[in-house]
Write an enzyme that holds these catalytic residues in place. Structure first.
Site, PDB file in Angstrom:
ATOM      1  N   SER A  60     -33.894  59.215 -90.070  1.00 14.17           N
ATOM      2  CA  SER A  60     -33.727  58.976 -88.882  1.00 14.17           C
ATOM      3  C   SER A  60     -33.541  60.148 -88.089  1.00 14.17           C
ATOM      4  O   SER A  60     -33.169  61.363 -88.654  1.00 14.17           O
ATOM      5  CB  SER A  60     -32.567  58.086 -88.550  1.00 14.17           C
ATOM      6  OG  SER A  60     -31.712  58.595 -89.262  1.00 14.17           O
ATOM      7  N   ASP A  97     -38.081  58.019 -88.613  1.00 16.03           N
ATOM      8  CA  ASP A  97     -37.806  56.687 -88.433  1.00 16.03           C
ATOM      9  C   ASP A  97     -37.127  56.605 -86.896  1.00 16.03           C
ATOM     10  O   ASP A  97     -36.310  57.286 -86.613  1.00 16.03           O
ATOM     11  CB  ASP A  97     -36.611  56.003 -89.576  1.00 16.03           C
ATOM     12  CG  ASP A  97     -36.603  54.672 -89.489  1.00 16.03           C
ATOM     13  OD1 ASP A  97     -37.347  53.985 -89.075  1.00 16.03           O
ATOM     14  OD2 ASP A  97     -35.339  54.407 -90.016  1.00 16.03           O
ATOM     15  N   GLU A 149     -43.943  50.393 -82.232  1.00 18.72           N
ATOM     16  CA  GLU A 149     -42.925  49.039 -82.731  1.00 18.72           C
ATOM     17  C   GLU A 149     -42.966  48.300 -81.278  1.00 18.72           C
ATOM     18  O   GLU A 149     -43.163  48.721 -80.046  1.00 18.72           O
ATOM     19  CB  GLU A 149     -41.556  49.350 -82.826  1.00 18.72           C
ATOM     20  CG  GLU A 149     -40.667  48.172 -82.786  1.00 18.72           C
ATOM     21  CD  GLU A 149     -39.235  48.213 -83.435  1.00 18.72           C
ATOM     22  OE1 GLU A 149     -39.046  49.234 -84.030  1.00 18.72           O
ATOM     23  OE2 GLU A 149     -38.651  47.476 -83.210  1.00 18.72           O
ATOM     24  N   HIS A 193     -31.218  44.903 -87.947  1.00 19.27           N
ATOM     25  CA  HIS A 193     -30.626  46.142 -88.448  1.00 19.27           C
ATOM     26  C   HIS A 193     -29.279  45.946 -88.766  1.00 19.27           C
ATOM     27  O   HIS A 193     -28.486  45.108 -88.379  1.00 19.27           O
ATOM     28  CB  HIS A 193     -30.765  47.139 -87.481  1.00 19.27           C
ATOM     29  CG  HIS A 193     -32.120  47.888 -87.305  1.00 19.27           C
ATOM     30  ND1 HIS A 193     -32.957  47.830 -86.093  1.00 19.27           N
ATOM     31  CD2 HIS A 193     -32.941  48.252 -88.206  1.00 19.27           C
ATOM     32  CE1 HIS A 193     -34.119  48.359 -86.149  1.00 19.27           C
ATOM     33  NE2 HIS A 193     -34.095  48.732 -87.361  1.00 19.27           N
ATOM     34  N   GLY A 194     -28.977  46.828 -89.925  1.00 20.79           N
ATOM     35  CA  GLY A 194     -27.393  46.751 -90.163  1.00 20.79           C
ATOM     36  C   GLY A 194     -27.064  45.766 -91.312  1.00 20.79           C
ATOM     37  O   GLY A 194     -27.724  45.274 -91.983  1.00 20.79           O
TER      38      GLY A 194
HETATM   39 ZN   LIG Z   1     -35.637  50.260 -88.020  1.00 22.61          ZN
END
Ligand SMILES: [Zn+2]
Length: 336
Positions: A60, A97, A149, A193-194
Site C-alpha cells: 500500500s 494496493d 475499482e 476492509h479491516g
Molecule cells: Zn483493499
C-alpha cells in the site's frame, strides 16, 4: 533525491496477465498478500514456494512510506532470489494496493512494480474512468497490468474510511471495463476492509454465540460474470478475521472488540467463480500480533526480536500455506 528507474522485468517479477488468465480457467484465486517488513515477506515466499502457488505481493502507499521505496525494490528482488533458492521459481508480482493518483502509479511503475491498482471508487464515475485510462495507458506502454475499482467497500483501508458499502452495479462494471481496458476489476459484493468488518447487529448468531456476517452477494458476482466472462475479478477486504488469533490477542493483553470477517467457505466459492485474486491483509496482521503477544507474555525475559518475530513468521507461513490450499485453491498452480 534521485531514485533509480528500473523495470520489473529486470527484477525477475511478472505482471498479472498470465496469472489471472490461468486462474480464471482453473477456478482458483491468486493470493494478494500485503507486506511491510522482512518477516512478512519471508513468510509469504516460503508458504507460496512450499505450496507452489503464484503470488501477488502487495504494497500500500502506507507500506511504501513505512519501508522506503528503495528498500522495497531490493526486497522484491530478494523475494525472487529467495524463491529460486528454495528451488521453486514461482511467478511473483509486485503490486501497488490502492494507488490514488496517476503520479503515484507512475512512480511505482518506474521503480519496479509489475502491477498497479488505481482506486477511483470514491470519485465520480466519469472521473474514475478518465484517470483509470491515463494510468492504464502509462502502464500498458511498459507492460504493467492495472487493477481498477468500482463500488465502495466499507471499513478502513489506511487513511480511507468508508462508512457504508455501495455494491457494484454489474452494468456499470461492464461499461467501465470496456471503456478503460483495465486488466482486472475490484468490485464490492459485501467484503470489507479491516478487522471489524461488520457490526454485531448486522450479523446473526449461531447457537454457540458465534457471529455470522451477512453472506456475500453472489448474485452480483454472477451478473458480472455473465456480462464480463473474461474479466478477472478481485475481492478486497477478504480476511476471515480468524477467531483463534483474536482470542489469543485478547488473552494476552490485547483488546479487539467484535472482530468479524468473511467466512472461508464463501471465499472458496468466489475463487471457483470469476474471482482471480483475493486480498488478505488483516489475517496476517492478526496472526503476527497474536504470536508476538503470546510469546512475550509466556516468556517475559526475552528481548531478542528474533525470538518473537521468528515465531510470528513461522505461524504466518503456516497460515498462508493453508489459505493457498484450502481457501484460494492456488496451491499447485505455479507451474501450470
Ligand atoms: Zn483493499
Amino acid at each position: 533525491m534521485t531514485v533509480r528507474m528500473i523495470s520489473y522485468k529486470q527484477l525477475g517479477l511478472a505482471n498479472t496477465r498470465d496469472m489471472y488468465k490461468k486462474a480464471l480457467k482453473g477456478g482458483y484465486a491468486i493470493p494478494g498478500y500485503n507486506f511491510n517488513n522482512m518477516e512478512q515477506l519471508q513468510a509469504i515466499i516460503r508458504a507460496c514456494a512450499e505450496t507452489e502457488s503464484p503470488v501477488v505481493l502487495q504494497l500500500s502507499k502506507g507500506a511504501r512510506e513505512y519501508a522506503n521505496q528503495t528498500m522495497l525494490r531490493h526486497m522484491a528482488e530478494g523475494a525472487v532470489g529467495y524463491a529460486k533458492e528454495l528451488g521453486k521459481e514461482i511467478p511473483i508480482c509486485l503490486h501497488l494496493d490502492h494507488g490514488n493518483s496517476l503520479e503515484f502509479a507512475k512512480s511505482c511503475i518506474d521503480t519496479g512494480f509489475s502491477s498497479v491498482m488505481f482506486d477511483g471508487s470514491a470519485l465520480p464515475y466519469e472521473e474514475n474512468i478518465a484517470i483509470s485510462r491515463k494510468v492504464i495507458e502509462y502502464a500498458h506502454d511498459r507492460d504493467v497490468t492495472v487493477e481498477c475499482e468500482l463500488g465502495i467497500l466499507a471499513g478502513i483501508e489506511e487513511s480511507v474510511l468508508a462508512d457504508k458499502s455501495t455494491y457494484t452495479n454489474p452494468e456499470e462494471a461492464a461499461d467501465f471495463s470496456t471503456r478503460t481496458g483495465c486488466d482486472s476489476l475490484a468490485i464490492s459484493i459485501g467484503t470489507s476492509h479491516g478487522a471489524n468488518k461488520f457490526k454485531p447487529e448486522q450479523c446473526t448468531r449461531t447457537e454457540t454465540g458465534i457471529l455470522i456476517p451477512p453472506p456475500l452477494r453472489f448474485d452480483i458476482l454472477e451478473m458480472v460474470q455473465e456480462l464480463l466472462p473474461e474479466m478477472p475479478i478481485v475481492l478486497h477486504g477478504a480476511s476471515s478475521v480468524i477467531p483463534e488469533y483474536v482470542r489469543m490477542i485478547n488473552e494476552n493483553g490485547g483488546n479487539l472488540e467484535d472482530a468479524i470477517g468473511i467466512p472461508e467457505d464463501q471465499l472458496r466459492k468466489a475463487a471457483r467463480m470469476n474471482v482471480c485474486k483475493i486480498n488478505i491483509d488483516s489475517d496476517g496482521r492478526l496472526a503476527m500480533t497474536a504470536i508476538i503477544r503470546r510469546t512475550l507474555a509466556e516468556k517475559p525475559s526475552i528481548f531478542d526480536p528474533r525470538q518473537y518475530l521468528g515465531q510470528a513468521r513461522d505461524e504466518l507461513a503456516r497460515m498462508y500455506a493453508r489459505k493457498n490450499r484450502e481457501v484460494l485453491g492456488s496451491a499447485g498452480h505455479a507451474f501450470d
